[in-house]
Design a protein around this motif. Sequence first.
Motif, PDB file in Angstrom:
ATOM      1  N   GLU A   1       0.834  -1.207   0.000  1.00 32.20           N
ATOM      2  CA  GLU A   1       0.000   0.000   0.000  1.00 32.20           C
ATOM      3  C   GLU A   1       0.868   1.257   0.000  1.00 32.20           C
ATOM      4  O   GLU A   1       0.596   2.221  -0.719  1.00 32.20           O
ATOM      5  CB  GLU A   1      -0.939   0.000   1.219  1.00 32.20           C
ATOM      6  N   LYS A   2       1.947   1.224   0.798  1.00 29.84           N
ATOM      7  CA  LYS A   2       2.855   2.377   0.891  1.00 29.84           C
ATOM      8  C   LYS A   2       3.487   2.686  -0.469  1.00 29.84           C
ATOM      9  O   LYS A   2       3.582   3.845  -0.887  1.00 29.84           O
ATOM     10  CB  LYS A   2       3.937   2.078   1.937  1.00 29.84           C
ATOM     11  N   LYS A   3       3.907   1.623  -1.166  1.00 30.50           N
ATOM     12  CA  LYS A   3       4.548   1.794  -2.486  1.00 30.50           C
ATOM     13  C   LYS A   3       3.525   2.319  -3.499  1.00 30.50           C
ATOM     14  O   LYS A   3       3.833   3.202  -4.316  1.00 30.50           O
ATOM     15  CB  LYS A   3       5.131   0.450  -2.933  1.00 30.50           C
ATOM     16  N   ARG A   4       2.309   1.773  -3.452  1.00 33.26           N
ATOM     17  CA  ARG A   4       1.252   2.241  -4.369  1.00 33.26           C
ATOM     18  C   ARG A   4       0.964   3.722  -4.158  1.00 33.26           C
ATOM     19  O   ARG A   4       0.813   4.481  -5.116  1.00 33.26           O
ATOM     20  CB  ARG A   4      -0.041   1.440  -4.166  1.00 33.26           C
ATOM     21  N   GLU A   5       0.871   4.126  -2.887  1.00 26.92           N
ATOM     22  CA  GLU A   5       0.575   5.530  -2.561  1.00 26.92           C
ATOM     23  C   GLU A   5       1.675   6.452  -3.105  1.00 26.92           C
ATOM     24  O   GLU A   5       1.388   7.513  -3.664  1.00 26.92           O
ATOM     25  CB  GLU A   5       0.436   5.703  -1.040  1.00 26.92           C
ATOM     26  N   ALA A   6       2.933   6.035  -2.945  1.00 31.18           N
ATOM     27  CA  ALA A   6       4.062   6.846  -3.433  1.00 31.18           C
ATOM     28  C   ALA A   6       4.036   6.937  -4.952  1.00 31.18           C
ATOM     29  O   ALA A   6       4.247   8.008  -5.538  1.00 31.18           O
ATOM     30  CB  ALA A   6       5.376   6.249  -2.944  1.00 31.18           C
ATOM     31  N   LEU A   7       3.749   5.812  -5.606  1.00 31.13           N
ATOM     32  CA  LEU A   7       3.714   5.799  -7.077  1.00 31.13           C
ATOM     33  C   LEU A   7       2.517   6.572  -7.613  1.00 31.13           C
ATOM     34  O   LEU A   7       2.601   7.197  -8.671  1.00 31.13           O
ATOM     35  CB  LEU A   7       3.700   4.351  -7.589  1.00 31.13           C
ATOM     36  N   PHE A   8       1.410   6.547  -6.901  1.00 30.39           N
ATOM     37  CA  PHE A   8       0.220   7.311  -7.289  1.00 30.39           C
ATOM     38  C   PHE A   8       0.604   8.782  -7.482  1.00 30.39           C
ATOM     39  O   PHE A   8       0.298   9.392  -8.518  1.00 30.39           O
ATOM     40  CB  PHE A   8      -0.844   7.171  -6.191  1.00 30.39           C
ATOM     41  N   ASP A   9       1.283   9.349  -6.484  1.00 31.85           N
ATOM     42  CA  ASP A   9       1.698  10.750  -6.566  1.00 31.85           C
ATOM     43  C   ASP A   9       2.712  10.962  -7.690  1.00 31.85           C
ATOM     44  O   ASP A   9       2.642  11.945  -8.426  1.00 31.85           O
ATOM     45  CB  ASP A   9       2.295  11.210  -5.231  1.00 31.85           C
ATOM     46  N   SER A  10       3.646  10.023  -7.815  1.00 33.82           N
ATOM     47  CA  SER A  10       4.695  10.132  -8.831  1.00 33.82           C
ATOM     48  C   SER A  10       4.125  10.068 -10.241  1.00 33.82           C
ATOM     49  O   SER A  10       4.556  10.810 -11.136  1.00 33.82           O
ATOM     50  CB  SER A  10       5.711   9.005  -8.611  1.00 33.82           C
ATOM     51  N   ILE A  11       3.137   9.216 -10.449  1.00 31.47           N
ATOM     52  CA  ILE A  11       2.498   9.097 -11.775  1.00 31.47           C
ATOM     53  C   ILE A  11       1.799  10.415 -12.117  1.00 31.47           C
ATOM     54  O   ILE A  11       1.946  10.931 -13.232  1.00 31.47           O
ATOM     55  CB  ILE A  11       1.506   7.910 -11.811  1.00 31.47           C
ATOM     56  N   TYR A  12       1.070  10.961 -11.163  1.00 28.74           N
ATOM     57  CA  TYR A  12       0.382  12.243 -11.408  1.00 28.74           C
ATOM     58  C   TYR A  12       1.369  13.363 -11.730  1.00 28.74           C
ATOM     59  O   TYR A  12       1.103  14.220 -12.571  1.00 28.74           O
ATOM     60  CB  TYR A  12      -0.487  12.631 -10.204  1.00 28.74           C
ATOM     61  N   GLU A  13       2.517  13.341 -11.057  1.00 26.05           N
ATOM     62  CA  GLU A  13       3.524  14.384 -11.273  1.00 26.05           C
ATOM     63  C   GLU A  13       4.191  14.267 -12.645  1.00 26.05           C
ATOM     64  O   GLU A  13       4.483  15.270 -13.292  1.00 26.05           O
ATOM     65  CB  GLU A  13       4.604  14.300 -10.179  1.00 26.05           C
ATOM     66  N   ARG A  14       4.441  13.041 -13.073  1.00 26.50           N
ATOM     67  CA  ARG A  14       5.284  12.838 -14.263  1.00 26.50           C
ATOM     68  C   ARG A  14       4.544  12.505 -15.545  1.00 26.50           C
ATOM     69  O   ARG A  14       5.071  12.697 -16.638  1.00 26.50           O
ATOM     70  CB  ARG A  14       6.281  11.704 -13.985  1.00 26.50           C
ATOM     71  N   ALA A  15       3.340  11.983 -15.438  1.00 28.80           N
ATOM     72  CA  ALA A  15       2.619  11.543 -16.645  1.00 28.80           C
ATOM     73  C   ALA A  15       2.155  12.734 -17.479  1.00 28.80           C
ATOM     74  O   ALA A  15       1.974  13.845 -16.975  1.00 28.80           O
ATOM     75  CB  ALA A  15       1.421  10.686 -16.254  1.00 28.80           C
ATOM     76  N   ILE A  16       1.965  12.489 -18.758  1.00 28.57           N
ATOM     77  CA  ILE A  16       1.433  13.517 -19.662  1.00 28.57           C
ATOM     78  C   ILE A  16      -0.037  13.778 -19.336  1.00 28.57           C
ATOM     79  O   ILE A  16      -0.498  14.915 -19.353  1.00 28.57           O
ATOM     80  CB  ILE A  16       1.621  13.073 -21.133  1.00 28.57           C
ATOM     81  N   ALA A  17      -0.773  12.719 -19.029  1.00 27.07           N
ATOM     82  CA  ALA A  17      -2.194  12.859 -18.669  1.00 27.07           C
ATOM     83  C   ALA A  17      -2.646  11.655 -17.847  1.00 27.07           C
ATOM     84  O   ALA A  17      -2.186  10.531 -18.077  1.00 27.07           O
ATOM     85  CB  ALA A  17      -3.065  12.991 -19.917  1.00 27.07           C
ATOM     86  N   VAL A  18      -3.521  11.925 -16.875  1.00 28.43           N
ATOM     87  CA  VAL A  18      -4.109  10.876 -16.031  1.00 28.43           C
ATOM     88  C   VAL A  18      -5.606  11.166 -15.909  1.00 28.43           C
ATOM     89  O   VAL A  18      -6.009  12.307 -15.702  1.00 28.43           O
ATOM     90  CB  VAL A  18      -3.484  10.858 -14.616  1.00 28.43           C
ATOM     91  N   SER A  19      -6.412  10.119 -16.036  1.00 28.80           N
ATOM     92  CA  SER A  19      -7.863  10.285 -15.885  1.00 28.80           C
ATOM     93  C   SER A  19      -8.426   9.099 -15.107  1.00 28.80           C
ATOM     94  O   SER A  19      -8.029   7.959 -15.332  1.00 28.80           O
ATOM     95  CB  SER A  19      -8.522  10.369 -17.270  1.00 28.80           C
ATOM     96  N   VAL A  20      -9.329   9.397 -14.180  1.00 28.93           N
ATOM     97  CA  VAL A  20     -10.001   8.347 -13.403  1.00 28.93           C
ATOM     98  C   VAL A  20     -11.500   8.488 -13.597  1.00 28.93           C
ATOM     99  O   VAL A  20     -12.025   9.604 -13.644  1.00 28.93           O
ATOM    100  CB  VAL A  20      -9.666   8.456 -11.900  1.00 28.93           C
ATOM    101  N   ALA A  21     -12.188   7.363 -13.731  1.00 28.10           N
ATOM    102  CA  ALA A  21     -13.649   7.386 -13.889  1.00 28.10           C
ATOM    103  C   ALA A  21     -14.240   6.167 -13.189  1.00 28.10           C
ATOM    104  O   ALA A  21     -13.525   5.213 -12.872  1.00 28.10           O
ATOM    105  CB  ALA A  21     -14.026   7.391 -15.368  1.00 28.10           C
ATOM    106  N   GLU A  22     -15.533   6.208 -12.965  1.00 22.72           N
ATOM    107  CA  GLU A  22     -16.174   5.072 -12.302  1.00 22.72           C
ATOM    108  C   GLU A  22     -17.496   4.725 -12.971  1.00 22.72           C
ATOM    109  O   GLU A  22     -18.052   5.520 -13.737  1.00 22.72           O
ATOM    110  CB  GLU A  22     -16.400   5.377 -10.824  1.00 22.72           C
ATOM    111  N   ALA A  23     -17.954   3.536 -12.699  1.00 23.09           N
ATOM    112  CA  ALA A  23     -19.336   3.151 -12.972  1.00 23.09           C
ATOM    113  C   ALA A  23     -19.956   2.862 -11.615  1.00 23.09           C
ATOM    114  O   ALA A  23     -19.369   2.157 -10.790  1.00 23.09           O
ATOM    115  CB  ALA A  23     -19.404   1.928 -13.878  1.00 23.09           C
ATOM    116  N   THR A  24     -21.106   3.431 -11.365  1.00 23.33           N
ATOM    117  CA  THR A  24     -21.724   3.367 -10.039  1.00 23.33           C
ATOM    118  C   THR A  24     -22.283   1.976  -9.739  1.00 23.33           C
ATOM    119  O   THR A  24     -22.438   1.136 -10.632  1.00 23.33           O
ATOM    120  CB  THR A  24     -22.880   4.377  -9.938  1.00 23.33           C
ATOM    121  N   VAL A  25     -22.608   1.783  -8.468  1.00 26.05           N
ATOM    122  CA  VAL A  25     -23.256   0.537  -8.035  1.00 26.05           C
ATOM    123  C   VAL A  25     -24.559   0.322  -8.813  1.00 26.05           C
ATOM    124  O   VAL A  25     -24.862  -0.798  -9.235  1.00 26.05           O
ATOM    125  CB  VAL A  25     -23.519   0.584  -6.512  1.00 26.05           C
ATOM    126  N   GLU A  26     -25.316   1.413  -9.016  1.00 25.25           N
ATOM    127  CA  GLU A  26     -26.581   1.310  -9.765  1.00 25.25           C
ATOM    128  C   GLU A  26     -26.326   0.838 -11.199  1.00 25.25           C
ATOM    129  O   GLU A  26     -27.084   0.025 -11.733  1.00 25.25           O
ATOM    130  CB  GLU A  26     -27.292   2.670  -9.790  1.00 25.25           C
TER     131      GLU A  26
END
Length: 221
Positions: A70-95
Motif C-alpha cells: 500500500e505504501k509503495k502504491r501511494e508513493a507511485l500514485f503521486d509520482s504518476i500524477y507528477e510525471r505523466a502527460i495525462a491521467v484520468s479516473v472514472a467510475e461506474a456506479t453501483v446502480e
Amino acid sequence: MDIFKVAGVDLKKGPDWSSEETMLKEHSGYVCGVDEVGRGPLAGPVVAAAVILDAENIPEGLNDSKKLSEKKREALFDSIYERAIAVSVAEATVEEVDEINILQASLLAMRRAVEGLEVSAGSALVDGNKDPGLHMPTNTLVKGDGRSLSIAAASIIAKVFRDRMMKKLAEKYPDYGWEQNAGYGVPKHMAALKLVGVTPFHRKSFAPIRAILEQKNSPNH
C-alpha cells in the motif's frame, strides 16, 4: 504451461515499454494504458484509470498494483500524477453495475476514463481480453498490468483511488470493514451484512447480496 509466461512474455521480469513501442510505431499520437479495479467486491463502484506516460520520465517501480505494498502504491500514485502527460479516473456506479452487469460496467468505466483524458491519445493498451469499444486503435493484453508500464500505471491509479473511496465510505458505514477489505466479501463484511443489513452501496445483483435481500423480503422472515 509456464504460469509466468503469457503469450510468450516473461511476467517475472515485470512490465516494460515494448507494447507501447509497437503501438507508437503503428499509430500516430500518444498511447494510453487503461485498467480497472473493483470487479469482485460486493460493495462500491468499479473504477478505471487511463494514463499517458512520458517515455522520458517514467516513475521507477511500476508494476501490477496487486504486487505492490500500500505504501509503495501511494508513493507511485503521486509520482504518476507528477510525471505523466495525462491521467484520468472514472467510475461506474453501483446502480450501473446492477443495471448493466459488472463486465459492461467495467468497460463503461474504461471508456469514461479514456474520454476524460485532458490530452487525447491516439491508441490504447487495455488490460484483459475485452475491448471496451474506444474510438481509437486498441490492443488488449491479458495480465497487461504485469506486461505494460502504461497499464501498470493505470492499475495503480485506479486501485489507490478506489481504496481511498472505500475508506471514505467506511466512515459513514463503519460496520463492514471497507477501510481494510475494499468491499470484498471477507468474513467481517459477510457477518456485518447478516447483522446490520444491506447499504445503498451494495451491489444488489451480486448473489450474496441478492440472497440476503430475498431472505429479508420473504413472507416467512
